[in-house]
Design a protein around this motif. Structure first.
Motif, mmCIF file in Angstrom:
data_model
loop_
_atom_site.group_PDB
_atom_site.id
_atom_site.type_symbol
_atom_site.label_atom_id
_atom_site.label_comp_id
_atom_site.label_asym_id
_atom_site.label_seq_id
_atom_site.Cartn_x
_atom_site.Cartn_y
_atom_site.Cartn_z
ATOM 1 N N THR A 79 0.844 -1.196 0.000
ATOM 2 C CA THR A 79 0.000 0.000 0.000
ATOM 3 C C THR A 79 0.879 1.246 0.000
ATOM 4 O O THR A 79 1.801 1.365 0.811
ATOM 5 C CB THR A 79 -0.910 0.039 1.236
ATOM 6 N N ALA A 80 0.586 2.160 -0.918
ATOM 7 C CA ALA A 80 1.238 3.467 -0.945
ATOM 8 C C ALA A 80 0.191 4.529 -0.676
ATOM 9 O O ALA A 80 -0.902 4.498 -1.256
ATOM 10 C CB ALA A 80 1.911 3.725 -2.287
ATOM 11 N N VAL A 81 0.502 5.463 0.206
ATOM 12 C CA VAL A 81 -0.400 6.554 0.546
ATOM 13 C C VAL A 81 0.263 7.859 0.113
ATOM 14 O O VAL A 81 1.353 8.188 0.571
ATOM 15 C CB VAL A 81 -0.693 6.587 2.059
ATOM 16 N N VAL A 82 -0.397 8.584 -0.789
ATOM 17 C CA VAL A 82 0.152 9.850 -1.283
ATOM 18 C C VAL A 82 -0.526 10.981 -0.518
ATOM 19 O O VAL A 82 -1.702 11.287 -0.745
ATOM 20 C CB VAL A 82 -0.070 10.007 -2.803
ATOM 21 N N LEU A 83 0.197 11.580 0.401
ATOM 22 C CA LEU A 83 -0.343 12.644 1.247
ATOM 23 C C LEU A 83 -0.166 13.997 0.560
ATOM 24 O O LEU A 83 0.944 14.352 0.161
ATOM 25 C CB LEU A 83 0.379 12.661 2.596
ATOM 26 N N GLY A 84 -1.267 14.745 0.444
ATOM 27 C CA GLY A 84 -1.191 16.014 -0.273
ATOM 28 C C GLY A 84 -0.847 15.766 -1.727
ATOM 29 O O GLY A 84 0.094 16.339 -2.277
ATOM 30 N N ALA A 85 -1.634 14.919 -2.395
ATOM 31 C CA ALA A 85 -1.273 14.398 -3.710
ATOM 32 C C ALA A 85 -1.172 15.461 -4.795
ATOM 33 O O ALA A 85 -0.400 15.302 -5.744
ATOM 34 C CB ALA A 85 -2.288 13.331 -4.134
ATOM 35 N N GLY A 86 -1.946 16.548 -4.695
ATOM 36 C CA GLY A 86 -1.887 17.560 -5.738
ATOM 37 C C GLY A 86 -2.110 16.945 -7.109
ATOM 38 O O GLY A 86 -3.019 16.131 -7.304
ATOM 39 N N LEU A 87 -1.259 17.302 -8.066
ATOM 40 C CA LEU A 87 -1.341 16.743 -9.412
ATOM 41 C C LEU A 87 -0.317 15.627 -9.620
ATOM 42 O O LEU A 87 0.068 15.325 -10.752
ATOM 43 C CB LEU A 87 -1.137 17.845 -10.456
ATOM 44 N N ASP A 88 0.103 14.989 -8.540
ATOM 45 C CA ASP A 88 1.029 13.861 -8.643
ATOM 46 C C ASP A 88 0.429 12.780 -9.550
ATOM 47 O O ASP A 88 -0.774 12.492 -9.490
ATOM 48 C CB ASP A 88 1.298 13.282 -7.253
ATOM 49 N N THR A 89 1.265 12.163 -10.370
ATOM 50 C CA THR A 89 0.767 11.199 -11.350
ATOM 51 C C THR A 89 1.155 9.754 -11.038
ATOM 52 O O THR A 89 0.867 8.863 -11.839
ATOM 53 C CB THR A 89 1.293 11.536 -12.758
ATOM 54 N N PHE A 90 1.806 9.490 -9.901
ATOM 55 C CA PHE A 90 2.302 8.135 -9.659
ATOM 56 C C PHE A 90 1.209 7.081 -9.789
ATOM 57 O O PHE A 90 1.407 6.032 -10.406
ATOM 58 C CB PHE A 90 2.953 8.021 -8.276
ATOM 59 N N ALA A 91 0.054 7.338 -9.213
ATOM 60 C CA ALA A 91 -1.007 6.328 -9.197
ATOM 61 C C ALA A 91 -1.464 5.930 -10.596
ATOM 62 O O ALA A 91 -1.968 4.822 -10.797
ATOM 63 C CB ALA A 91 -2.211 6.849 -8.405
ATOM 64 N N TYR A 92 -1.246 6.808 -11.589
ATOM 65 C CA TYR A 92 -1.737 6.578 -12.943
ATOM 66 C C TYR A 92 -0.674 5.947 -13.850
ATOM 67 O O TYR A 92 -0.966 5.595 -14.996
ATOM 68 C CB TYR A 92 -2.240 7.904 -13.531
ATOM 69 N N ARG A 93 0.547 5.832 -13.327
ATOM 70 C CA ARG A 93 1.630 5.158 -14.048
ATOM 71 C C ARG A 93 2.312 4.148 -13.118
ATOM 72 O O ARG A 93 3.467 3.792 -13.324
ATOM 73 C CB ARG A 93 2.639 6.174 -14.584
ATOM 74 N N ASN A 94 1.607 3.690 -12.120
ATOM 75 C CA ASN A 94 2.103 2.761 -11.113
ATOM 76 C C ASN A 94 2.668 1.498 -11.785
ATOM 77 O O ASN A 94 1.921 0.735 -12.402
ATOM 78 C CB ASN A 94 0.944 2.413 -10.177
ATOM 79 N N PRO A 95 3.975 1.242 -11.646
ATOM 80 C CA PRO A 95 4.559 0.083 -12.328
ATOM 81 C C PRO A 95 4.498 -1.211 -11.515
ATOM 82 O O PRO A 95 5.008 -2.239 -11.966
ATOM 83 C CB PRO A 95 6.021 0.517 -12.515
ATOM 84 N N HIS A 96 3.886 -1.158 -10.320
ATOM 85 C CA HIS A 96 3.877 -2.304 -9.414
ATOM 86 C C HIS A 96 2.479 -2.923 -9.389
ATOM 87 O O HIS A 96 1.568 -2.386 -8.746
ATOM 88 C CB HIS A 96 4.293 -1.875 -8.010
ATOM 89 N N PRO A 97 2.254 -4.050 -10.056
ATOM 90 C CA PRO A 97 0.901 -4.616 -10.189
ATOM 91 C C PRO A 97 0.194 -4.899 -8.868
ATOM 92 O O PRO A 97 -1.038 -4.795 -8.791
ATOM 93 C CB PRO A 97 1.151 -5.921 -10.970
#
Length: 267
Positions: A79-97
């Motif tokens: 589990t990854a928690v993005v605090l204060g995500a803003g326009l962060d794009t990690f969740a949309y290019r997440n390479p870890h299935p």
């Protein structure tokens, strides 16, 4: 940020990430969605060329964070928690299935982000869920319920929190053995060499002018003691010289750098 409005500094950070893709071809940190989520074009980002120091710092902090996240996934974190995500794009290019992502931010910023994503044609992955939290008025502990260790990405947020807001969030991050966190922080300008102090003060004045002032500063020894007191036994803290040596392909600190420290801590 003001209630009813999206964070202006979230937009600024996204612009720096996109500009890095254009001006340095993503040499430090690759983000193929950075430009799409902005909704602009590459040409207009050329105007950001003079702000190289801050642009490289933001690229480096994301590279540092996502490298540590990849290592955590290798150790079994799911589990990854993005605090204060803003326009962060990690969740949309997440390479870890196997990795689930929770984006946490102010509800107004989340609405704005989802509009941006829809306009850019970026779909929400099944591995992502949103959680709206106002860090200054709500307790993260009351809103976030996890039953296994998690990795917290907390980028571009800490300087804007009050000391109380920071302490409350850190307490939640530290509440389970195995939790990990990456965040960046600013030292007081008074402790900086003259060239870096001028850049830092200019940056602080700029964000204060748009209504999102820096509220909290730390010194490395101070934050290390705070983290140790919360049970974090492994800490890596890179300041400007450490970031320059690892990511900028130069042993010195660019004099225009207005960034701060980035650290990783494991409970």
């Amino acid at each position: 940020m003001k209630t009813g409005q999206a964070s202006k500094t979230a937009y600024s950070a996204a612009r720096y990430r996109a500009a890095h893709q254009v001006l340095e071809q993503g040499s430090i940190f690759r983000d193929p969605l950075a430009l799409r989520i902005l909704g602009g074009d590459a040409e207009e980002l050329l105007a950001d060329a003079p702000r190289r120091g801050m642009r490289l710092f933001i690229a480096a902090r994301h590279r540092f964070a996502e490298d540590h996240l990849a290592a955590a996934v290798g150790r079994g974190v799911r589990t990854a928690v993005v605090l204060g995500a803003g326009l962060d794009t990690f969740a949309y290019r997440n390479p870890h299935p196997a990795l689930q992502v929770i984006e946490i931010d102010h509800p107004d910023t989340q609405v704005w982000k989802q509009q941006r994503l829809a306009e850019a044609g970026v779909s929400r992955p099944a591995s992502l869920r949103y959680l709206g939290v106002d860090f200054e008025r709500e307790s993260l502990a009351d809103r976030l319920d996890l039953d296994e260790p998690a990795f917290f990405l907390w980028l571009g947020v800490v300087p804007y929190l009050s000391a109380e807001g920071f302490a409350a969030t850190l307490k939640r991050v530290a509440d389970r053995p195995g939790n990990e966190v990456v965040f960046d922080y600013a030292q007081s300008p008074e402790r900086m060499p003259a060239a870096r102090r001028a850049a830092l003060e200019e940056r602080a004045a700029r964000v204060a002018k748009i209504g999102e002032p820096w509220l909290t500063f730390f010194e490395p020894e101070e934050i290390a003691a705070d983290l140790a007191g919360h049970g974090f036994g492994e800490i890596e803290d890179l300041g400007p010289s450490g970031l320059a040596a690892r990511y900028f392909d130069r042993p010195d600190v660019p004099p225009e750098t207005a960034g701060g420290h980035v650290l990783h801590a494991r409970r």
